[in-house]
Design a protein around this motif. Structure first.
Motif, PDB file in Angstrom:
ATOM      1  N   VAL A  10       0.973  -1.198   0.176  1.00 24.33           N
ATOM      2  CA  VAL A  10       0.080   0.038   0.022  1.00 24.33           C
ATOM      3  C   VAL A  10       0.872   1.208   0.020  1.00 24.33           C
ATOM      4  O   VAL A  10       1.853   1.444   0.759  1.00 24.33           O
ATOM      5  CB  VAL A  10      -0.993  -0.145   1.317  1.00 24.33           C
ATOM      6  CG1 VAL A  10      -1.924  -1.246   1.350  1.00 24.33           C
ATOM      7  CG2 VAL A  10      -0.243   0.095   2.662  1.00 24.33           C
ATOM      8  N   GLU A  11       0.578   2.223  -0.730  1.00 25.26           N
ATOM      9  CA  GLU A  11       1.382   3.516  -0.966  1.00 25.26           C
ATOM     10  C   GLU A  11       1.131   4.601   0.023  1.00 25.26           C
ATOM     11  O   GLU A  11       2.072   5.330   0.242  1.00 25.26           O
ATOM     12  CB  GLU A  11       1.063   4.122  -2.469  1.00 25.26           C
ATOM     13  CG  GLU A  11       1.481   3.079  -3.404  1.00 25.26           C
ATOM     14  CD  GLU A  11       1.342   3.858  -4.925  1.00 25.26           C
ATOM     15  OE1 GLU A  11       0.628   5.229  -4.943  1.00 25.26           O
ATOM     16  OE2 GLU A  11       1.744   3.437  -5.883  1.00 25.26           O
ATOM     17  N   TRP A  12       0.147   4.360   0.988  1.00 27.66           N
ATOM     18  CA  TRP A  12      -0.157   5.251   2.158  1.00 27.66           C
ATOM     19  C   TRP A  12       0.697   4.996   3.164  1.00 27.66           C
ATOM     20  O   TRP A  12       0.603   5.602   4.177  1.00 27.66           O
ATOM     21  CB  TRP A  12      -1.517   5.190   2.240  1.00 27.66           C
ATOM     22  CG  TRP A  12      -2.218   3.960   2.963  1.00 27.66           C
ATOM     23  CD1 TRP A  12      -2.152   3.402   3.911  1.00 27.66           C
ATOM     24  CD2 TRP A  12      -2.872   2.933   1.891  1.00 27.66           C
ATOM     25  NE1 TRP A  12      -2.713   2.044   3.967  1.00 27.66           N
ATOM     26  CE2 TRP A  12      -3.428   1.850   2.690  1.00 27.66           C
ATOM     27  CE3 TRP A  12      -3.648   3.100   0.618  1.00 27.66           C
ATOM     28  CZ2 TRP A  12      -4.063   0.613   2.389  1.00 27.66           C
ATOM     29  CZ3 TRP A  12      -4.265   2.076   0.126  1.00 27.66           C
ATOM     30  CH2 TRP A  12      -4.638   1.005   1.160  1.00 27.66           C
ATOM     31  N   GLY A  13       1.234   3.808   3.315  1.00 31.73           N
ATOM     32  CA  GLY A  13       1.899   3.603   4.538  1.00 31.73           C
ATOM     33  C   GLY A  13       3.574   4.314   4.367  1.00 31.73           C
ATOM     34  O   GLY A  13       3.840   5.491   3.996  1.00 31.73           O
ATOM     35  N   TYR A  14       4.611   3.535   5.221  1.00 34.88           N
ATOM     36  CA  TYR A  14       5.856   4.189   5.658  1.00 34.88           C
ATOM     37  C   TYR A  14       6.883   3.814   4.921  1.00 34.88           C
ATOM     38  O   TYR A  14       8.181   4.181   5.125  1.00 34.88           O
ATOM     39  CB  TYR A  14       6.116   3.976   7.085  1.00 34.88           C
ATOM     40  CG  TYR A  14       4.773   4.179   7.945  1.00 34.88           C
ATOM     41  CD1 TYR A  14       4.230   5.574   7.805  1.00 34.88           C
ATOM     42  CD2 TYR A  14       4.567   3.530   9.041  1.00 34.88           C
ATOM     43  CE1 TYR A  14       3.050   5.970   8.621  1.00 34.88           C
ATOM     44  CE2 TYR A  14       3.383   3.763  10.047  1.00 34.88           C
ATOM     45  CZ  TYR A  14       2.616   5.043   9.507  1.00 34.88           C
ATOM     46  OH  TYR A  14       1.823   5.342  10.634  1.00 34.88           O
ATOM     47  N   GLY A  15       6.684   2.952   3.731  1.00 37.64           N
ATOM     48  CA  GLY A  15       7.972   2.675   2.842  1.00 37.64           C
ATOM     49  C   GLY A  15       8.003   3.688   1.989  1.00 37.64           C
ATOM     50  O   GLY A  15       7.266   4.359   1.573  1.00 37.64           O
ATOM     51  N   SER A  16       9.216   3.348   1.295  1.00 38.75           N
ATOM     52  CA  SER A  16       9.506   3.969  -0.045  1.00 38.75           C
ATOM     53  C   SER A  16       9.001   3.080  -1.306  1.00 38.75           C
ATOM     54  O   SER A  16       8.984   2.001  -1.149  1.00 38.75           O
ATOM     55  CB  SER A  16      11.115   4.218  -0.001  1.00 38.75           C
ATOM     56  OG  SER A  16      11.715   2.989  -0.361  1.00 38.75           O
ATOM     57  N   PRO A  17       9.123   3.933  -2.358  1.00 35.03           N
ATOM     58  CA  PRO A  17       8.877   3.066  -3.506  1.00 35.03           C
ATOM     59  C   PRO A  17       9.637   1.683  -3.900  1.00 35.03           C
ATOM     60  O   PRO A  17       9.375   0.991  -4.257  1.00 35.03           O
ATOM     61  CB  PRO A  17       8.928   4.202  -4.738  1.00 35.03           C
ATOM     62  CG  PRO A  17       8.662   5.657  -4.032  1.00 35.03           C
ATOM     63  CD  PRO A  17       9.253   5.237  -2.765  1.00 35.03           C
ATOM     64  N   ALA A  18      10.889   2.068  -3.537  1.00 31.43           N
ATOM     65  CA  ALA A  18      11.815   1.003  -3.771  1.00 31.43           C
ATOM     66  C   ALA A  18      11.531  -0.363  -2.887  1.00 31.43           C
ATOM     67  O   ALA A  18      11.848  -1.301  -3.264  1.00 31.43           O
ATOM     68  CB  ALA A  18      13.251   1.390  -3.227  1.00 31.43           C
ATOM     69  N   GLU A  19      10.946  -0.217  -1.740  1.00 32.88           N
ATOM     70  CA  GLU A  19      10.653  -1.375  -0.964  1.00 32.88           C
ATOM     71  C   GLU A  19       9.531  -2.088  -1.497  1.00 32.88           C
ATOM     72  O   GLU A  19       9.088  -3.185  -0.925  1.00 32.88           O
ATOM     73  CB  GLU A  19      10.017  -0.764   0.478  1.00 32.88           C
ATOM     74  CG  GLU A  19      11.432  -0.177   1.288  1.00 32.88           C
ATOM     75  CD  GLU A  19      10.849   0.227   2.901  1.00 32.88           C
ATOM     76  OE1 GLU A  19      10.658  -0.591   3.500  1.00 32.88           O
ATOM     77  OE2 GLU A  19      11.052   1.660   2.974  1.00 32.88           O
ATOM     78  N   ALA A  20       8.814  -1.688  -2.605  1.00 34.45           N
ATOM     79  CA  ALA A  20       7.852  -2.633  -3.336  1.00 34.45           C
ATOM     80  C   ALA A  20       8.179  -3.658  -4.224  1.00 34.45           C
ATOM     81  O   ALA A  20       7.572  -4.424  -4.562  1.00 34.45           O
ATOM     82  CB  ALA A  20       6.693  -1.497  -3.915  1.00 34.45           C
ATOM     83  N   VAL A  21       9.516  -3.533  -4.450  1.00 39.76           N
ATOM     84  CA  VAL A  21      10.298  -4.594  -5.322  1.00 39.76           C
ATOM     85  C   VAL A  21      10.054  -5.752  -4.832  1.00 39.76           C
ATOM     86  O   VAL A  21      10.209  -6.308  -3.609  1.00 39.76           O
ATOM     87  CB  VAL A  21      11.938  -4.255  -5.296  1.00 39.76           C
ATOM     88  CG1 VAL A  21      12.566  -5.229  -6.198  1.00 39.76           C
ATOM     89  CG2 VAL A  21      12.025  -2.941  -6.008  1.00 39.76           C
ATOM     90  N   GLY A  22       9.507  -6.754  -5.595  1.00 39.74           N
ATOM     91  CA  GLY A  22       9.289  -7.939  -5.279  1.00 39.74           C
ATOM     92  C   GLY A  22       7.755  -8.194  -4.955  1.00 39.74           C
ATOM     93  O   GLY A  22       7.385  -9.415  -4.666  1.00 39.74           O
ATOM     94  N   ALA A  23       6.989  -7.175  -4.582  1.00 39.22           N
ATOM     95  CA  ALA A  23       5.589  -7.159  -4.323  1.00 39.22           C
ATOM     96  C   ALA A  23       4.749  -7.579  -5.710  1.00 39.22           C
ATOM     97  O   ALA A  23       5.411  -7.512  -6.929  1.00 39.22           O
ATOM     98  CB  ALA A  23       5.003  -6.018  -3.896  1.00 39.22           C
ATOM     99  N   ILE A  24       3.365  -8.169  -5.681  1.00 40.55           N
ATOM    100  CA  ILE A  24       2.986  -8.383  -6.937  1.00 40.55           C
ATOM    101  C   ILE A  24       2.059  -7.203  -7.364  1.00 40.55           C
ATOM    102  O   ILE A  24       1.744  -7.062  -8.568  1.00 40.55           O
ATOM    103  CB  ILE A  24       2.042  -9.483  -6.829  1.00 40.55           C
ATOM    104  CG1 ILE A  24       0.913  -9.272  -5.761  1.00 40.55           C
ATOM    105  CG2 ILE A  24       3.002 -10.920  -6.705  1.00 40.55           C
ATOM    106  CD1 ILE A  24      -0.170 -10.424  -5.644  1.00 40.55           C
ATOM    107  N   ALA A  25       1.853  -6.370  -6.389  1.00 39.04           N
ATOM    108  CA  ALA A  25       1.241  -4.935  -6.915  1.00 39.04           C
ATOM    109  C   ALA A  25       1.332  -3.942  -5.812  1.00 39.04           C
ATOM    110  O   ALA A  25       1.583  -4.291  -4.716  1.00 39.04           O
ATOM    111  CB  ALA A  25      -0.404  -5.224  -7.116  1.00 39.04           C
ATOM    112  N   THR A  26       1.134  -2.795  -6.209  1.00 39.92           N
ATOM    113  CA  THR A  26       1.141  -1.564  -5.253  1.00 39.92           C
ATOM    114  C   THR A  26      -0.170  -0.758  -5.473  1.00 39.92           C
ATOM    115  O   THR A  26      -0.724  -0.853  -6.601  1.00 39.92           O
ATOM    116  CB  THR A  26       2.371  -0.502  -5.462  1.00 39.92           C
ATOM    117  OG1 THR A  26       2.166  -0.126  -6.986  1.00 39.92           O
ATOM    118  CG2 THR A  26       3.724  -1.291  -5.413  1.00 39.92           C
TER     119      THR A  26
END
Length: 222
Positions: free
Chosen positions: A193-209
């Motif tokens: 989820v983009e509303w959280g505390y991570g950076s875009p780079a932390e989504a690497v490996g997720a199936i979707a954002t």
């Protein structure tokens, strides 16, 4: 990574901080008090954001350079302060209640999988009237024998299975790379989820954002 996810999920696991709740204010206040109590330089609010998500014991050592003994002392101080003043200094992110209602109405078993101590997570869910949505509430153990996200996710899956849930097509919803890695340890996909505390780079490996609870609903329920 943002293509439509066309699976039918048999169970959904949720992270708590940064996914269901905007809990940063209470966490950062308790961290600030902890560093001040120990007589250490207090990191900036931006630096403290990196502490939200991974196990704090590890963050104290890796980010603040504490020894294990020092980190355990800091964790004890933090937990006392957070329980007293910060645990309920949070807000449910927009759209989450409606999403949880939709998943419950669809009969999808839900589990909480958080790095917070389990008893603390239960108290927080009860405070926000969220307990009834979850078949399983899984968190870190008080003795720190279960701290990593992988351990917590495994615990949640075991508890779901014992409750009779089908876990063969489970997915984790989170906001940090630690969620992606913890789920991957059990061959679970992750939606970030983009509303959280991570950076875009932390989504690497997720199936979707996803940018909204409505979009997340579409990916979970079609």
């Amino acid at each position: 990574m943002n293509s439509v996810v066309s699976r039918t999920w048999s169970a959904v696991l949720f992270d708590l901080d940064g996914t269901i709740l905007d809990s940063a204010p209470g966490i950062i206040d308790a961290l600030t008090d902890t560093f001040a109590h120990l007589g250490l330089p207090v990191p900036s609010r931006e630096e403290f954001m990196a502490y939200i998500g991974p196990p704090l014991l590890a963050s104290f050592q890796e980010r603040a350079g504490m020894t294990e003994v020092q980190a355990r002392e800091a964790l004890t101080i933090y937990r006392k302060d957070y329980r007293r003043d910060g645990a309920f200094d949070s807000a449910i992110f927009p759209g989450i209640l409606g999403l949880l209602d939709s998943l419950r109405d669809a009969g999808v078993p839900l589990a909480l999988a958080t790095s917070k101590p389990e008893d603390q997570a239960r108290a927080i869910l009860a405070h926000f009237d969220l307990t009834s949505y979850f078949t399983v509430i899984a968190g870190a153990s008080e003795d720190d024998s279960r701290t990593s996200k992988a351990h917590v996710v495994g615990h949640a899956l075991d508890e779901l299975q014992q409750a009779g849930a089908d876990i063969s097509r489970s997915v984790l919803i989170g906001d940090r790379i630690y969620d992606v890695e913890g789920a991957a340890a059990h061959n679970l996909p992750t939606i970030i989820v983009e509303w959280g505390y991570g950076s875009p780079a932390e989504a690497v490996g997720a199936i979707a954002t996803v940018y909204s609870a409505d979009r997340l609903r579409e990916l979970l329920l079609g």
